[in-house]
Design an enzyme around this catalytic site. Sequence first.
Site, mmCIF file in Angstrom:
data_model
loop_
_atom_site.group_PDB
_atom_site.id
_atom_site.type_symbol
_atom_site.label_atom_id
_atom_site.label_comp_id
_atom_site.label_asym_id
_atom_site.label_seq_id
_atom_site.Cartn_x
_atom_site.Cartn_y
_atom_site.Cartn_z
ATOM 1 N N ARG A 74 -5.577 7.215 -1.402
ATOM 2 C CA ARG A 74 -4.700 8.376 -1.382
ATOM 3 C C ARG A 74 -3.524 8.261 -2.367
ATOM 4 N NH1 ARG A 74 -4.849 13.556 0.795
ATOM 5 N NH2 ARG A 74 -2.761 14.185 1.361
ATOM 6 N N LYS A 89 0.820 -1.216 0.000
ATOM 7 C CA LYS A 89 0.000 0.000 0.000
ATOM 8 C C LYS A 89 0.864 1.280 0.000
ATOM 9 C CE LYS A 89 -2.519 1.853 3.618
ATOM 10 N NZ LYS A 89 -2.405 3.314 3.528
ATOM 11 N N ASN A 90 1.824 1.349 0.896
ATOM 12 C CA ASN A 90 2.528 2.624 1.061
ATOM 13 C C ASN A 90 3.842 2.733 0.294
ATOM 14 O OD1 ASN A 90 0.381 2.983 2.723
ATOM 15 N ND2 ASN A 90 1.541 3.524 4.550
ATOM 16 N N ASP A 119 -10.599 12.221 4.866
ATOM 17 C CA ASP A 119 -11.079 10.859 5.052
ATOM 18 C C ASP A 119 -11.302 10.596 6.529
ATOM 19 O OD1 ASP A 119 -8.564 10.376 6.026
ATOM 20 O OD2 ASP A 119 -7.864 9.365 4.228
HETATM 21 N N1 EPU Z 1 -0.198 17.534 4.642
HETATM 22 C C1 EPU Z 1 -0.486 18.847 4.371
HETATM 23 N N2 EPU Z 1 -0.233 19.319 3.110
HETATM 24 C C2 EPU Z 1 0.292 18.520 2.132
HETATM 25 C C3 EPU Z 1 0.607 17.170 2.431
HETATM 26 C C4 EPU Z 1 0.346 16.692 3.702
HETATM 27 O O1 EPU Z 1 -0.968 19.585 5.220
HETATM 28 O O2 EPU Z 1 0.517 19.003 1.023
HETATM 29 C C5 EPU Z 1 -0.500 17.005 5.993
HETATM 30 C C6 EPU Z 1 -1.610 15.959 5.902
HETATM 31 O O3 EPU Z 1 -2.882 16.576 5.925
HETATM 32 C C7 EPU Z 1 -1.345 15.078 7.087
HETATM 33 C C8 EPU Z 1 0.197 15.161 7.261
HETATM 34 O O4 EPU Z 1 0.607 16.312 6.509
HETATM 35 O O5 EPU Z 1 -1.945 15.628 8.228
HETATM 36 C C9 EPU Z 1 0.933 13.920 6.778
HETATM 37 O O6 EPU Z 1 0.724 13.744 5.397
HETATM 38 P P1 EPU Z 1 1.756 12.960 4.454
HETATM 39 O O7 EPU Z 1 1.763 13.663 3.148
HETATM 40 O O8 EPU Z 1 3.040 12.742 5.160
HETATM 41 O O9 EPU Z 1 1.044 11.547 4.330
HETATM 42 P P2 EPU Z 1 0.461 10.861 3.044
HETATM 43 O O10 EPU Z 1 1.511 10.770 1.999
HETATM 44 O O11 EPU Z 1 -0.843 11.446 2.689
HETATM 45 C C10 EPU Z 1 1.251 8.465 3.795
HETATM 46 C C11 EPU Z 1 0.590 7.144 4.077
HETATM 47 C C12 EPU Z 1 -0.210 7.203 5.367
HETATM 48 C C13 EPU Z 1 0.700 7.635 6.495
HETATM 49 C C14 EPU Z 1 1.396 8.971 6.147
HETATM 50 C C15 EPU Z 1 2.388 9.426 7.199
HETATM 51 C C16 EPU Z 1 0.197 6.282 1.872
HETATM 52 C C17 EPU Z 1 -0.765 5.914 0.818
HETATM 53 N N3 EPU Z 1 -0.289 6.798 2.984
HETATM 54 O O12 EPU Z 1 0.180 9.401 3.610
HETATM 55 O O13 EPU Z 1 -0.647 5.864 5.599
HETATM 56 O O14 EPU Z 1 -0.064 7.813 7.671
HETATM 57 O O15 EPU Z 1 2.086 8.835 4.883
HETATM 58 O O16 EPU Z 1 3.379 8.464 7.358
HETATM 59 O O17 EPU Z 1 1.387 6.091 1.732
HETATM 60 C C18 EPU Z 1 -1.890 4.161 6.658
HETATM 61 O O18 EPU Z 1 -1.142 3.356 6.090
HETATM 62 O O19 EPU Z 1 -2.726 3.811 7.537
HETATM 63 C C19 EPU Z 1 -1.807 5.577 6.273
HETATM 64 C C20 EPU Z 1 -2.755 6.459 6.582
#
Ligand code: EPU
Length: 421
Positions: free
Chosen positions: A95, A24-25, A119
Site C-alpha cells: 500500500r 513499514k508505516n 486486499d
Molecule cells: N479510505 C477511503 N478513501 C481514501 C483513503 C482511505 O475510503 O481515500 C478508507 C480506507 O478504505 C480504510 C480507511 O479509510 O477503510 C483507513 O485508511 P487510511 O488511509 O487511514 O489507511 P492507509 O494509509 O491505507 C495505513 C497503514 C495501515 C493502517 C491504516 C490506519 C500503511 C502502509 N498502512 O493505511 O496499516 O491500518 O493506516 O491506521 O501505513 C497494518 O500495518 O497492518 C496496516 C494495515
Amino acid sequence: MDRLIVRPRETPLSGTVRVSGMTKNAGLKQMAASLLAPGMTTLSNMTNVADLSTMYELLGSIGATVNKIDDTTYTIDSSGELSPEAPYDLVSRMRASINVLSPLLARIGYARVSLPGGDNIGVRKLDMHFKALEKMGATFDLEHGYIEARADKLVGARIVLEFPSVGATENILTAAVLADGQTVIDNAAREPEVRDLCTFLTKMGANIDGAGTSTITIEGVKELVPTTHSIVGDRIEAGTMLMACGIVGGEITLEGVTISDLEMVVLKLGDMGMKVSPTRDGIWAMATTPLRSVDISTLPFPGFATDYMPMAVALLSTCEGTSIVTENIYDNRFGFTEELVRMGADIRTEGRHCVIRGVNQLSGTQVRANDVRAGAALCLAGLVATGETVVHDTVHVWRGYHDLAKSLSKLGADVTWESDE
Ligand code: EPU
C-alpha cells in the site's frame, strides 16, 4: 521463512526487548518523500522488513538508488532523472507505494500509478487522495487500471478530509510542502507516523505547523534539501509485545518507543488488569493472568488502532468474561477469528462486531495468517495454546515485523521459524 512454530512455556515472560523503528508505516513513506529533495537522504532506525525490499524496487524503477549502510541505516539518492511510473506488481504488493504519487507530481509534474485494489482486510479506496490533490491543481485520468496524474503547478488549498485517512494526509503533505502558497488540512490524521513524516519534511526545510494535531498548516517553500532522520519507534510492534505479556503473564520492559504513542492500548490493558508505566526510554509492563474482559472499538489515533485489533482479540480470547470488539476502519478484518476459533477460541462475528467469550484453554493447530497483524495474533494465541501451533503464510508477518520470533524469544517465549529449504 515459511512457518512460525509456537509452543507454550510454563514460565511467565520476562526481560527487555528493543522495539524496532516503524519501517513499514513510517520509514517507507519517508523513503518515498525523499524524492522531493534531489540528493542523498539518510534514514536510520530502519529494519529489514519485507516491504522495504518492495520500496527498494519501486524507488529503483523510478530512478532513485537505495543503499544499505548498515543493519538499520539506508540512504536514498534521488539526484538523477526520475521516471513517473509505479507499476501494478509493486503497488498491489504494498500500500505504501501510493506515497510516491505526490512526490512525483511535485518533482516532475506527472505520475502514472497503478490502482492497488482491495486486499485481505477490505476495500481500500483512494478517493480522498485524488479529491484533495485535484483541489491543489492536479488532474487525474484512469486508464487500464492506472491513474495518470498531471500538475503543471501544485497550489495550496484548504482541504477538509471526510475521514482522517493516514495515506491521504501523507500525500497531501508531500504535495503541499513545495506547492505555491498555504495548504490547510482539516481533520488530518494524527497518527505518530504522520507526525514523524512532518518532522522529516521539516528537517528537509518544509514549513509545517500543527504536526500531530487534526489541523496541519503548510506554507509551500521553493525547494527542499536532503536530510538525515531516525524514524519513530514501532508502536504496533510495542503493542504486540505488551499483549504477548498480557496473554502469557510476566514482567517485561520495552525500549525505543514512547508510551504516549500507545496511550489507548495502555488504558485498555490497564482496564484488563495489567500494570503498564513509562520508563526513561520506553515502557514497563506486568501482567498476572487471566486478565479481565473489556470492550474495544477501533478508531483513528488517538483511538485504539485497528492494527492492534487482531492481537487484542487473541488476548481477549483468554480473558475472564465476555468482550465486544468493534472494527470501524476496515470492512473485512475479522478473517483471522476463524483461525482462532479452530484453536478453541469462542468468537462470534456479526458485521463490524465480534463477541469474544474468554476460554480457559486454547489448543495448538495449523493456522494461516491472512495479513500481517493476523499472523501476529495467531502467534500470540500459540504462546498459551496446548501443543504446537504452526502459523503458515508468514510472508505477511515479515512485511511488518523484522523478526517476531526473535523479539518474543528474547522475552522467554518458544517461537521459531521453519522453512522447507
Ligand atoms: N479510505 C477511503 N478513501 C481514501 C483513503 C482511505 O475510503 O481515500 C478508507 C480506507 O478504505 C480504510 C480507511 O479509510 O477503510 C483507513 O485508511 P487510511 O488511509 O487511514 O489507511 P492507509 O494509509 O491505507 C495505513 C497503514 C495501515 C493502517 C491504516 C490506519 C500503511 C502502509 N498502512 O493505511 O496499516 O491500518 O493506516 O491506521 O501505513 C497494518 O500495518 O497492518 C496496516 C494495515
